[in-house]
Design a protein around this motif. Sequence first.
Motif, short mmCIF file in Angstrom:
data_model
loop_
_atom_site.label_atom_id
_atom_site.label_comp_id
_atom_site.label_asym_id
_atom_site.label_seq_id
_atom_site.Cartn_x
_atom_site.Cartn_y
_atom_site.Cartn_z
N LEU A 1 8.06 -0.31 5.39
CA LEU A 1 7.43 1.01 5.52
C LEU A 1 8.24 2.10 4.84
CD1 LEU A 1 6.41 0.68 9.27
CD2 LEU A 1 4.83 0.72 7.33
N ALA A 2 9.57 1.99 4.88
CA ALA A 2 10.42 3.07 4.36
C ALA A 2 10.63 2.99 2.86
CB ALA A 2 11.78 3.04 5.06
N TYR A 3 10.81 1.77 2.33
CA TYR A 3 11.23 1.64 0.94
C TYR A 3 10.14 1.14 0.00
CZ TYR A 3 15.72 1.91 3.35
OH TYR A 3 16.75 2.31 4.15
N ASP A 4 9.21 0.35 0.52
CA ASP A 4 8.20 -0.26 -0.35
C ASP A 4 6.93 0.57 -0.43
OD1 ASP A 4 9.87 -2.45 -0.90
OD2 ASP A 4 9.29 -3.40 0.97
N PRO B 1 7.97 7.92 4.06
CA PRO B 1 9.00 7.03 4.61
C PRO B 1 9.29 7.30 6.08
CG PRO B 1 9.71 7.98 2.52
CD PRO B 1 8.47 8.71 2.93
N ALA B 2 8.99 8.53 6.56
CA ALA B 2 9.24 8.85 7.96
C ALA B 2 8.39 8.00 8.90
CB ALA B 2 8.98 10.34 8.22
N LEU B 3 7.32 7.38 8.38
CA LEU B 3 6.54 6.47 9.20
C LEU B 3 7.42 5.37 9.75
CD1 LEU B 3 3.62 5.74 10.10
CD2 LEU B 3 3.49 4.29 8.07
N ALA B 4 8.42 4.95 9.00
CA ALA B 4 9.34 3.91 9.47
C ALA B 4 10.13 4.35 10.68
CB ALA B 4 10.28 3.50 8.33
N LEU B 5 10.41 5.65 10.77
CA LEU B 5 11.15 6.14 11.94
C LEU B 5 10.30 6.06 13.19
CD1 LEU B 5 13.01 9.24 10.44
CD2 LEU B 5 13.75 6.85 10.54
N ARG B 6 9.01 6.32 13.06
CA ARG B 6 8.13 6.18 14.22
C ARG B 6 8.01 4.71 14.63
NH1 ARG B 6 5.36 10.08 11.17
NH2 ARG B 6 3.57 8.77 10.64
N TRP B 7 8.01 3.84 13.65
CA TRP B 7 8.03 2.40 13.92
C TRP B 7 9.29 2.03 14.70
CZ3 TRP B 7 5.04 -1.88 13.52
CH2 TRP B 7 5.68 -3.13 13.43
N LEU B 8 10.44 2.58 14.31
CA LEU B 8 11.69 2.29 15.01
C LEU B 8 11.73 2.93 16.39
CD1 LEU B 8 14.25 2.51 12.07
CD2 LEU B 8 13.46 0.45 13.27
N ARG C 1 19.12 7.10 2.98
CA ARG C 1 18.71 6.64 1.66
C ARG C 1 17.27 7.00 1.30
NH1 ARG C 1 23.39 6.30 -0.88
NH2 ARG C 1 24.73 4.60 -0.16
N ALA C 2 16.37 6.93 2.28
CA ALA C 2 14.96 7.18 1.96
C ALA C 2 14.58 8.65 2.12
CB ALA C 2 14.07 6.31 2.85
N LEU C 3 15.20 9.33 3.10
CA LEU C 3 14.82 10.71 3.39
C LEU C 3 15.86 11.73 2.95
CD1 LEU C 3 13.31 10.10 6.94
CD2 LEU C 3 12.06 10.46 4.81
N GLY C 4 17.07 11.28 2.63
CA GLY C 4 18.11 12.20 2.19
C GLY C 4 18.59 13.14 3.27
N ASP C 5 18.45 12.76 4.53
CA ASP C 5 18.85 13.61 5.66
C ASP C 5 20.20 13.12 6.18
OD1 ASP C 5 19.14 15.10 7.97
OD2 ASP C 5 17.05 14.88 8.58
N VAL C 6 21.28 13.62 5.58
CA VAL C 6 22.62 13.17 5.93
C VAL C 6 22.97 13.54 7.36
CG1 VAL C 6 25.07 13.38 5.35
CG2 VAL C 6 23.37 13.21 3.53
N THR C 7 22.55 14.72 7.80
CA THR C 7 22.88 15.17 9.16
C THR C 7 22.28 14.22 10.20
OG1 THR C 7 22.92 17.47 8.42
CG2 THR C 7 22.71 17.09 10.79
N ALA C 8 21.00 13.90 10.03
CA ALA C 8 20.35 12.99 10.98
C ALA C 8 20.96 11.60 10.91
CB ALA C 8 18.85 12.93 10.70
N ALA C 9 21.29 11.14 9.71
CA ALA C 9 21.88 9.81 9.55
C ALA C 9 23.24 9.72 10.25
CB ALA C 9 22.01 9.46 8.08
#
Length: 231
Positions: free
Chosen positions: A87-90, A112-119, A142-150
């Motif tokens: 969901l995030a990369y493909d 790609p944020a759909l993958a976060l809801r999946w998680l 890597r997919a969303l570029g959100d370093v703070t959240a990562a």
Amino acid sequence: MMLAGAALRWLEPHAGQLSPVNRATGASAMTIAALGGYRTFAADLAWLRAYAAWEERDGAAMSRWLHATTSLDPEPLAFWLNGARMLAYDMPRWSDASEAGGVASSEWSNDPALALRWLDAAERVHPESPAIWTERAMIQWRALGDVTAAAESYRRAAELPAAPYYAARLHAELLRLDGRPRDAWTFLRELHPRLSPSDPAAMRDVVLARIRELETELDVAEEDAYRPPAP
């Protein structure tokens, strides 16, 4: 086998129920219950259908079969983690709506944020799994570029039982990348004494070296530098 195969026809949601984080509908829930001990086998078949849809770049079908897989058997982490990667990369690369099974690309192939809801759904099933948080962190980075959240997700992973050592190291590294080198230094100072000198995976020397690099970067006075505990 015939029962499990026939049940898959009833488990696939309708087009209006595509979200992979939805629970099974009443009809599919009854089908799942009827499968009994064949649920694991049926889940494997559903996963193969999801994988076939992935190969065909059919995002709508893939999402439906991911949902069916985890509805049948939510226990295997591999279903959740590999599904999140799909969901995030493909799917974001399948920008043409026709390649996404006719579903609007704004809903599926460009989010790609759909993958976060999946998680989020995966975490409800596996609340103590650090793998879910490290996967979330990688997608945020890597997919969303959100370093703070990562960075925060790696911290959450590092605090869970049986967390991999690298989660704490990456938390500190992302703090630095996020413009917070002093926070990274403070975190590593607290981490280093807890690392086992006898476990190579802990990379205790690497952490100490990183502390020294940060002290140079921060121009920390010699008297304030970290003093490792005696062995």
